[in-house]
Design an enzyme around this catalytic site. Structure first.
Site, PDB file in Angstrom:
ATOM      1  N   TRP A 182      58.900 -25.076  -6.168  1.00 17.48           N
ATOM      2  CA  TRP A 182      59.846 -24.492  -5.220  1.00 17.48           C
ATOM      3  C   TRP A 182      60.459 -23.226  -5.796  1.00 17.48           C
ATOM      4  O   TRP A 182      60.721 -22.269  -5.070  1.00 17.48           O
ATOM      5  CB  TRP A 182      60.910 -25.518  -4.842  1.00 17.48           C
ATOM      6  CG  TRP A 182      61.830 -25.040  -3.759  1.00 17.48           C
ATOM      7  CD1 TRP A 182      63.181 -24.889  -3.847  1.00 17.48           C
ATOM      8  CD2 TRP A 182      61.477 -24.634  -2.433  1.00 17.48           C
ATOM      9  NE1 TRP A 182      63.685 -24.415  -2.645  1.00 17.48           N
ATOM     10  CE2 TRP A 182      62.649 -24.252  -1.760  1.00 17.48           C
ATOM     11  CE3 TRP A 182      60.258 -24.552  -1.747  1.00 17.48           C
ATOM     12  CZ2 TRP A 182      62.662 -23.792  -0.448  1.00 17.48           C
ATOM     13  CZ3 TRP A 182      60.269 -24.098  -0.431  1.00 17.48           C
ATOM     14  CH2 TRP A 182      61.462 -23.719   0.200  1.00 17.48           C
ATOM     15  N   TYR A 191      70.454 -21.838  -3.962  1.00 17.80           N
ATOM     16  CA  TYR A 191      69.789 -22.499  -2.839  1.00 17.80           C
ATOM     17  C   TYR A 191      70.360 -23.914  -2.657  1.00 17.80           C
ATOM     18  O   TYR A 191      70.695 -24.327  -1.543  1.00 17.80           O
ATOM     19  CB  TYR A 191      68.274 -22.548  -3.078  1.00 17.80           C
ATOM     20  CG  TYR A 191      67.540 -23.386  -2.071  1.00 17.80           C
ATOM     21  CD1 TYR A 191      67.369 -22.934  -0.765  1.00 17.80           C
ATOM     22  CD2 TYR A 191      67.044 -24.636  -2.413  1.00 17.80           C
ATOM     23  CE1 TYR A 191      66.720 -23.714   0.176  1.00 17.80           C
ATOM     24  CE2 TYR A 191      66.389 -25.424  -1.479  1.00 17.80           C
ATOM     25  CZ  TYR A 191      66.229 -24.955  -0.188  1.00 17.80           C
ATOM     26  OH  TYR A 191      65.585 -25.736   0.740  1.00 17.80           O
ATOM     27  N   GLU A 207      58.018 -24.262   2.918  1.00 14.68           N
ATOM     28  CA  GLU A 207      57.619 -25.567   2.393  1.00 14.68           C
ATOM     29  C   GLU A 207      56.107 -25.706   2.406  1.00 14.68           C
ATOM     30  O   GLU A 207      55.515 -26.248   1.478  1.00 14.68           O
ATOM     31  CB  GLU A 207      58.279 -26.704   3.187  1.00 14.68           C
ATOM     32  CG  GLU A 207      59.783 -26.800   3.025  1.00 14.68           C
ATOM     33  CD  GLU A 207      60.257 -27.205   1.641  1.00 14.68           C
ATOM     34  OE1 GLU A 207      59.432 -27.573   0.775  1.00 14.68           O
ATOM     35  OE2 GLU A 207      61.477 -27.150   1.412  1.00 14.68           O
TER      36      GLU A 207
END
Length: 188
Positions: free
Chosen positions: A46, A16, A38
């Site tokens: 995350w 990512y 988010e």
């Protein structure tokens, strides 16, 4: 040169970081996906959200904004029970709500991308941070965007979430200077 340390937790985080984070993107479906993810992260890591990303993409039809806006309560309940997404009902309902609000923005600005990117004059903000500890969790600009989104009745769009979103879609480059993925190192 060494990658930003947060990305070195595992291969998924590294991928990512290397291929998406901080890279300017203007695709409305992608922007909606990152805004959704988010928001889903709120209170979680995350890494947890990234691990569920494929489930989100499948459940929310590749983040097609029109399709997400037209989901029923039954659709959302089915997603909660049958997909590997975060089960928080309000976060799931926010996808439909935010999609409906995104459609309004698309009508008003031509695209979701134009709405967001106008805040930085369509040019990424490239920071020169030496240490990750210098990266703020929010900024005056993320607070301004958050306020506008909340005024438009978006959900799960606080200043910290919005700043993470800005980093994710490349409005802001917060790679440390020594990272090979910092804009100046990529373009060198």
């Amino acid at each position: 040169m060494e990658r930003c340390s947060w990305s070195q937790k595992n291969e998924r985080m590294q991928e990512y970081h290397d291929n998406e984070w901080g890279r300017p993107n203007t695709d409305d479906s992608y922007l909606f996906e990152l805004l959704t993810l988010e928001g889903a992260q709120s209170g979680l890591s995350w890494n947890t959200v990234l691990a569920k990303r494929n489930h989100y993409q499948e459940a929310f039809r590749q983040f097609d904004i029109q399709e997400c806006a037209s989901m029923t309560d039954e659709d959302l309940e089915h997603i909660r029970h049958h997909y590997g997404v975060i089960k928080h009902s309000a976060k799931l309902a926010s996808v439909r709500n935010n999609a409906a609000k995104a459609l309004t923005i698309q009508d008003e600005y031509g695209s979701l991308s134009s709405f967001f990117w106008r805040y930085v004059n369509f040019t990424p903000i490239i920071h020169e941070r030496k240490e990750e500890t210098e990266v703020p969790s929010s900024t005056e600009l993320s607070a301004q965007i958050s306020k506008e989104l909340k005024k438009r009745q978006f959900k799960f769009v606080g200043p910290v979430t919005v700043y993470s979103f800005m980093q994710a879609i490349g409005m802001v480059d917060d790679h440390v200077q020594s990272c090979p993925y910092h804009s100046k190192n990529i373009n060198a």
